[in-house]
Write an enzyme that holds these catalytic residues in place. Structure first.
Site, mmCIF file in Angstrom:
data_model
loop_
_atom_site.group_PDB
_atom_site.id
_atom_site.type_symbol
_atom_site.label_atom_id
_atom_site.label_comp_id
_atom_site.label_asym_id
_atom_site.label_seq_id
_atom_site.Cartn_x
_atom_site.Cartn_y
_atom_site.Cartn_z
ATOM 1 N N GLU A 26 0.829 -1.208 0.000
ATOM 2 C CA GLU A 26 0.000 0.000 0.000
ATOM 3 C C GLU A 26 0.868 1.265 0.000
ATOM 4 O O GLU A 26 0.501 2.273 -0.608
ATOM 5 C CB GLU A 26 -0.934 -0.004 1.213
ATOM 6 C CG GLU A 26 -1.976 -1.105 1.190
ATOM 7 C CD GLU A 26 -2.829 -1.063 -0.062
ATOM 8 O OE1 GLU A 26 -3.312 0.036 -0.411
ATOM 9 O OE2 GLU A 26 -2.993 -2.114 -0.707
ATOM 10 N N TRP A 74 1.688 1.682 -3.454
ATOM 11 C CA TRP A 74 0.597 2.273 -4.249
ATOM 12 C C TRP A 74 0.708 3.794 -4.241
ATOM 13 O O TRP A 74 0.439 4.448 -5.244
ATOM 14 C CB TRP A 74 -0.756 1.831 -3.700
ATOM 15 C CG TRP A 74 -1.917 2.475 -4.393
ATOM 16 C CD1 TRP A 74 -2.600 3.590 -3.996
ATOM 17 C CD2 TRP A 74 -2.525 2.053 -5.622
ATOM 18 N NE1 TRP A 74 -3.597 3.897 -4.891
ATOM 19 C CE2 TRP A 74 -3.576 2.973 -5.900
ATOM 20 C CE3 TRP A 74 -2.299 1.002 -6.513
ATOM 21 C CZ2 TRP A 74 -4.383 2.857 -7.032
ATOM 22 C CZ3 TRP A 74 -3.115 0.892 -7.639
ATOM 23 C CH2 TRP A 74 -4.135 1.813 -7.887
ATOM 24 N N TRP A 122 -23.104 10.766 -17.424
ATOM 25 C CA TRP A 122 -23.335 10.973 -16.001
ATOM 26 C C TRP A 122 -24.640 11.742 -15.791
ATOM 27 O O TRP A 122 -25.003 12.598 -16.601
ATOM 28 C CB TRP A 122 -22.190 11.771 -15.377
ATOM 29 C CG TRP A 122 -20.822 11.177 -15.471
ATOM 30 C CD1 TRP A 122 -19.790 11.619 -16.238
ATOM 31 C CD2 TRP A 122 -20.327 10.033 -14.767
ATOM 32 N NE1 TRP A 122 -18.678 10.841 -16.060
ATOM 33 C CE2 TRP A 122 -18.981 9.847 -15.162
ATOM 34 C CE3 TRP A 122 -20.888 9.141 -13.844
ATOM 35 C CZ2 TRP A 122 -18.182 8.822 -14.660
ATOM 36 C CZ3 TRP A 122 -20.099 8.114 -13.342
ATOM 37 C CH2 TRP A 122 -18.767 7.963 -13.754
ATOM 38 N N ASN A 139 -10.678 2.804 4.688
ATOM 39 C CA ASN A 139 -10.372 2.611 3.271
ATOM 40 C C ASN A 139 -11.375 1.715 2.556
ATOM 41 O O ASN A 139 -11.804 2.011 1.436
ATOM 42 C CB ASN A 139 -8.963 2.040 3.101
ATOM 43 C CG ASN A 139 -8.573 1.928 1.636
ATOM 44 O OD1 ASN A 139 -8.532 2.906 0.915
ATOM 45 N ND2 ASN A 139 -8.327 0.706 1.176
ATOM 46 N N TRP A 171 -17.400 11.022 -11.108
ATOM 47 C CA TRP A 171 -16.410 10.797 -10.055
ATOM 48 C C TRP A 171 -15.760 12.096 -9.597
ATOM 49 O O TRP A 171 -15.310 12.213 -8.453
ATOM 50 C CB TRP A 171 -15.332 9.815 -10.524
ATOM 51 C CG TRP A 171 -14.492 10.278 -11.679
ATOM 52 C CD1 TRP A 171 -14.717 10.057 -12.997
ATOM 53 C CD2 TRP A 171 -13.285 11.067 -11.618
ATOM 54 N NE1 TRP A 171 -13.734 10.641 -13.772
ATOM 55 C CE2 TRP A 171 -12.843 11.267 -12.955
ATOM 56 C CE3 TRP A 171 -12.535 11.605 -10.575
ATOM 57 C CZ2 TRP A 171 -11.687 11.983 -13.267
ATOM 58 C CZ3 TRP A 171 -11.391 12.321 -10.883
ATOM 59 C CH2 TRP A 171 -10.978 12.506 -12.206
ATOM 60 N N TRP A 213 -10.146 7.562 -7.002
ATOM 61 C CA TRP A 213 -11.495 7.790 -7.505
ATOM 62 C C TRP A 213 -11.646 7.198 -8.905
ATOM 63 O O TRP A 213 -12.662 6.559 -9.217
ATOM 64 C CB TRP A 213 -11.819 9.289 -7.524
ATOM 65 C CG TRP A 213 -12.506 9.712 -6.256
ATOM 66 C CD1 TRP A 213 -11.960 10.333 -5.185
ATOM 67 C CD2 TRP A 213 -13.887 9.491 -5.930
ATOM 68 N NE1 TRP A 213 -12.901 10.520 -4.206
ATOM 69 C CE2 TRP A 213 -14.093 10.016 -4.637
ATOM 70 C CE3 TRP A 213 -14.963 8.916 -6.594
ATOM 71 C CZ2 TRP A 213 -15.337 9.975 -4.000
ATOM 72 C CZ3 TRP A 213 -16.196 8.869 -5.964
ATOM 73 C CH2 TRP A 213 -16.378 9.391 -4.685
#
Length: 457
Positions: A264, A267, A295, A333, A351, A374
């Protein structure tokens, strides 16, 4: 008299393992400077929750520097102008700073390098983004091969302690932190933020606490009712602890079981790598096809969005997460993914609306992480879940044993048993005070898939 060297602090508010500070200290007296730039970042000027954190983090940094009789100079305004002005006032010609990957900081670095001797140092990631290359010398766009390449370079260098000898330089005008009005007044929406201790000492305490739990991270991180997350993200975002220090502390505490957590941390490097390649990733879809995704807009869409921000969707785990976010500036998370999926898939809302809300309300709102995460959930990203992968909140909630988490943040449901609290409307026992679902799961899923099908025709 030896000319001073200027240390330009940004999202690196620490003395330990701070290469810019160490380099400047080796050259003589230093001028420590922080600039609050609300102009250069544009839409990414730091949000309300981050401003609360920044106030306390700067207070802590000033206290640490004060032990060395070095004042922290504060200036508000456009960064290049402010840094140049302080350099002129102090007689400094050299500026040391940690390299940043956000596009507004890169623009500022380029401009400053044309007028001052700007020396940039690594320290914001485990490895500088440009250093992790494919065998052909290209850049990675997918996390798994990026992580393999990054892991091959690890461990990072051992974190260095703060310089023992620091010397300041004269009197230079500084703003008063209190005059920046970073803290909320009325209403005090940050009263629940007392769960945090911003600053380098707070980061060290958080790391020490997590070191005792890192071996259980792979399981506990997914359980909202368990304190399984590291809660280091805001400390890393503000640079109160270095990624290298986090890596070594976690690895030393659990050398055989820390890999899921270290991945992580990797990441975070990966999102920086993407920002370095695609600076507009916070606004532009990673996949051009999704520019055509229809959207929802209009009054009904706006009402749904506001219900989502207030934790009134009728889906308990989503509402618990959104209320936790508002109260504490942070969200678990696993629940972040569920809440983001609900906004983009069930509600079919762009988003970018969610990204903007998180940017304003998260204490750890990082340009790379927030934007890439996102887009990963929305399915629009360079490396992301397929759009058709729609998380089912009513399934995720019992799967990850979120009952106590819901009771904590959705008090209307606290008296319901585990068997019904995840879906009180479906069980026919929802209290009158709890809102009805904005849309059914099946209906929301079918609408999202129908919208995605339109971009393929």
């Amino acid at each position: 008299m030896t000319a001073p060297t200027l240390v330009w602090f940004r999202q690196d508010l620490r003395l330990s393992d701070q290469a810019a500070l160490a380099a400047a200290a080796s050259e003589g007296p230093i001028v420590a400077l922080y600039v609050l730039d609300d102009d250069g970042p544009g839409d990414w000027r730091i949000g309300g929750a981050q401003r609360w954190w920044l106030h306390h983090s700067l207070t802590a940094l000033a206290k640490s520097l004060g032990r060395h009789r070095i004042p922290l100079i504060l200036r508000r305004g456009e960064a290049v102008t402010a840094v140049t002005a302080v350099a002129k006032e102090s007689g400094a010609t050299r500026v040391h700073a940690l390299r940043h990957i956000e596009p507004w900081w890169q623009a500022a670095e380029e401009a400053l390098a044309g007028t001052l001797d700007l020396v940039l140092h690594p320290g914001q990631q485990l490895a500088d983004p440009g250093e992790i290359r494919t065998g052909a010398g290209g850049r990675y766009r997918i996390f798994t091969p990026f992580w393999r390449a990054l892991a091959a370079t690890l461990p990072p260098p051992k974190p260095q302690p703060a310089p023992k000898h620091l010397h300041g330089h004269g009197e230079i005008r500084s703003d008063r932190l209190e005059d920046w009005d970073l803290l909320p007044t009325k209403p005090d929406w940050a009263k629940g933020f007392d769960v945090w201790t911003p600053g380098e000492d707070g980061a060290a305490e958080a790391m020490e606490d997590f070191a005792d739990r890192v071996s259980a991270y792979d399981h506990d991180r997914n359980m909202p009712s368990i304190d399984g997350s590291s809660r280091l993200s805001p400390h890393l975002h503000f640079g109160e602890i270095s990624p290298a220090a986090v890596w070594h502390a976690a690895h030393d505490a659990a050398p055989h079981s820390a890999d899921p957590f270290l991945r992580e941390v990797g990441w975070r490097d990966f999102t920086a790598n993407l920002v370095d390649q695609y600076p507009k990733i916070g606004r532009q879809n990673g996949r051009d096809a999704y520019d055509r995704l229809p959207w929802r807009t209009g009054a009904a869409a706006d009402r749904d969005f506001h219900a989502w921000t207030e934790g009134r969707t009728g889906y308990p785990i989503v509402d618990a997460g959104m209320r936790q976010l508002w109260a504490t500036g942070w969200m678990h998370n696993r629940v972040r993914m569920i809440a983001a999926s609900f906004l983009t898939k069930h509600l079919l809302l762009d988003w970018r609306r969610g990204e903007r809300w998180f940017w304003e309300t998260l204490v750890d709102a990082d340009y790379g992480n927030n934007s890439v995460n996102w887009q990963w959930v929305a399915g629009t990203g360079i490396d992301s879940n397929p759009f058709g992968r729609i998380m089912a909140p009513l399934t995720q909630s019992p799967k990850f044993d979120a009952a106590d988490y819901i009771r904590l943040w959705v008090p209307e449901l606290r008296d319901l048993p585990d068997t019904t609290i995840h879906d009180p409307h479906g069980a026919g026992c929802a209290p009158k005070a709890y809102p009805a679902p904005l849309i059914g799961h099946r209906e929301g899923r079918e609408r999202a898939l129908a919208a995605a099908a339109k971009i393929k025709t």
